[in-house]
Scaffold this motif. Structure first.
Motif, short mmCIF file in Angstrom:
data_model
loop_
_atom_site.label_atom_id
_atom_site.label_comp_id
_atom_site.label_asym_id
_atom_site.label_seq_id
_atom_site.Cartn_x
_atom_site.Cartn_y
_atom_site.Cartn_z
N LYS A 1 0.84 -1.20 0.00
CA LYS A 1 0.00 0.00 0.00
C LYS A 1 0.88 1.25 0.00
O LYS A 1 0.62 2.19 -0.75
N ASP A 2 1.91 1.26 0.84
CA ASP A 2 2.82 2.40 0.88
C ASP A 2 3.50 2.61 -0.46
O ASP A 2 3.64 3.74 -0.93
N GLN A 3 3.92 1.52 -1.10
CA GLN A 3 4.59 1.63 -2.40
C GLN A 3 3.65 2.23 -3.44
O GLN A 3 4.05 3.07 -4.24
N ARG A 4 2.38 1.85 -3.39
CA ARG A 4 1.39 2.40 -4.34
C ARG A 4 1.20 3.89 -4.10
O ARG A 4 1.09 4.67 -5.04
N ILE A 5 1.17 4.30 -2.82
CA ILE A 5 1.02 5.72 -2.49
C ILE A 5 2.23 6.51 -3.01
O ILE A 5 2.08 7.60 -3.56
N ILE A 6 3.42 5.94 -2.86
CA ILE A 6 4.64 6.59 -3.35
C ILE A 6 4.58 6.77 -4.87
O ILE A 6 4.88 7.84 -5.40
N GLU A 7 4.17 5.71 -5.57
CA GLU A 7 4.06 5.79 -7.03
C GLU A 7 3.00 6.81 -7.46
O GLU A 7 3.22 7.60 -8.38
N ASP A 8 1.85 6.79 -6.77
CA ASP A 8 0.78 7.74 -7.10
C ASP A 8 1.23 9.18 -6.84
O ASP A 8 0.88 10.09 -7.58
N ALA A 9 2.02 9.38 -5.77
CA ALA A 9 2.51 10.73 -5.45
C ALA A 9 3.44 11.24 -6.55
O ALA A 9 3.39 12.41 -6.92
N ALA A 10 4.29 10.36 -7.06
CA ALA A 10 5.20 10.76 -8.15
C ALA A 10 4.39 11.14 -9.40
O ALA A 10 4.70 12.14 -10.07
N GLU A 11 3.35 10.38 -9.70
CA GLU A 11 2.49 10.70 -10.85
C GLU A 11 1.75 12.02 -10.62
O GLU A 11 1.60 12.82 -11.55
N ALA A 12 1.29 12.24 -9.39
CA ALA A 12 0.58 13.49 -9.08
C ALA A 12 1.52 14.69 -9.22
O ALA A 12 1.13 15.73 -9.76
N LYS A 13 2.76 14.55 -8.76
CA LYS A 13 3.72 15.65 -8.89
C LYS A 13 3.93 15.99 -10.36
O LYS A 13 3.93 17.16 -10.74
N ALA A 14 4.07 14.96 -11.19
CA ALA A 14 4.25 15.19 -12.63
C ALA A 14 3.02 15.90 -13.21
O ALA A 14 3.16 16.80 -14.04
N ALA A 15 1.83 15.50 -12.76
CA ALA A 15 0.60 16.13 -13.27
C ALA A 15 0.52 17.60 -12.84
O ALA A 15 0.12 18.46 -13.62
N PHE A 16 0.90 17.88 -11.59
CA PHE A 16 0.91 19.28 -11.12
C PHE A 16 1.87 20.11 -11.96
O PHE A 16 1.53 21.22 -12.39
N LEU A 17 3.06 19.59 -12.21
CA LEU A 17 4.06 20.33 -12.98
C LEU A 17 3.67 20.47 -14.45
O LEU A 17 3.99 21.48 -15.08
N GLU A 18 2.96 19.48 -14.97
CA GLU A 18 2.48 19.59 -16.35
C GLU A 18 1.42 20.69 -16.45
O GLU A 18 1.41 21.46 -17.40
N GLN A 19 0.56 20.77 -15.44
CA GLN A 19 -0.50 21.78 -15.41
C GLN A 19 0.07 23.18 -15.20
O GLN A 19 -0.40 24.15 -15.78
N ASP A 20 1.09 23.28 -14.33
CA ASP A 20 1.68 24.57 -14.02
C ASP A 20 3.19 24.40 -13.76
O ASP A 20 3.60 24.16 -12.62
N PRO A 21 4.01 24.50 -14.79
CA PRO A 21 5.46 24.30 -14.63
C PRO A 21 6.10 25.25 -13.62
O PRO A 21 7.13 24.92 -13.02
N SER A 22 5.49 26.41 -13.38
CA SER A 22 6.09 27.35 -12.41
C SER A 22 5.97 26.84 -10.97
O SER A 22 6.59 27.40 -10.07
N LEU A 23 5.21 25.76 -10.74
CA LEU A 23 5.16 25.15 -9.40
C LEU A 23 6.52 24.57 -9.00
O LEU A 23 6.76 24.33 -7.83
N GLN A 24 7.38 24.34 -9.99
CA GLN A 24 8.70 23.79 -9.68
C GLN A 24 9.43 24.65 -8.65
O GLN A 24 10.15 24.13 -7.81
#
Length: 176
Positions: free
Chosen positions: A25-48
């Motif tokens: 479960k923890d590993q899935r949360i880690i993977e989902d968090a990495a995907e979410a970070k990529a989605a946030f940065l795709e939506q707004d690159p200045s979030l970097q």
């Protein structure tokens, strides 16, 4: 003696199975968090800049929210300090007011300094209505500011929620 041995083996099996389930479960949360970070940065690159400059942050990749008069939300995520994972976060929220529907979204919470991050780690962060989330969109982070050492961004994943409510989010931290 044989019963004691069998009981001990059964205990070890149960403990190992529970650990493996939590680990998966923890590993899935880690993977989902990495995907979410990529989605946030795709939506707004200045979030970097927030990811680079904040003292720490948490990413809650799958928050579920729903309500009819009284509402709630919850989600699990990953906590990072200086860009490195240090543990896990759990968010719960209760709201009261006009609201109807359900929604799924991702949320990232940035902590400006060590004091704000330490409040989170000691389970003393409770965000009220005064700390409002900014919907992630191209350039949205350019004008975003920290409030009480915290900045929050959300990214809707699905659903529809009508809301004019008051409530707060509460966080729990679990070290890695």
């Amino acid at each position: 003696m044989k019963n004691l041995y069998l009981s001990f083996v059964a205990f070890l099996f149960l403990v190992g199975n529970a650990w493996a389930q939590n680990s998966a479960k923890d590993q899935r949360i880690i993977e989902d968090a990495a995907e979410a970070k990529a989605a946030f940065l795709e939506q707004d690159p200045s979030l970097q800049a927030f990811f680079d400059d904040s003292f720490g942050y948490i990413i809650l990749p799958n928050v579920g929210k729903g309500g009819l008069g009284v509402g709630g939300a919850s989600g699990n995520g990953v906590a990072y300090q200086s860009g490195s994972m240090i543990g896990f976060a759990r968010m719960t929220q209760v709201t009261i007011g006009f609201q109807a529907g359900g929604q799924k979204y991702s949320e990232v919470v940035f902590f400006e300094d060590q004091a704000a991050f330490d409040r989170f780690k000691s389970d003393k962060i409770e965000m009220s209505a005064q700390v409002s989330a900014v919907a992630a969109a191209s350039g949205a982070s350019a004008n975003a500011k920290y409030v009480d050492g915290v900045a929050v961004f959300t990214l809707t994943k699905g659903g529809l929620m009508y809301e004019a409510s008051v409530g707060g989010q509460q966080f729990k931290f679990r070290e890695n």
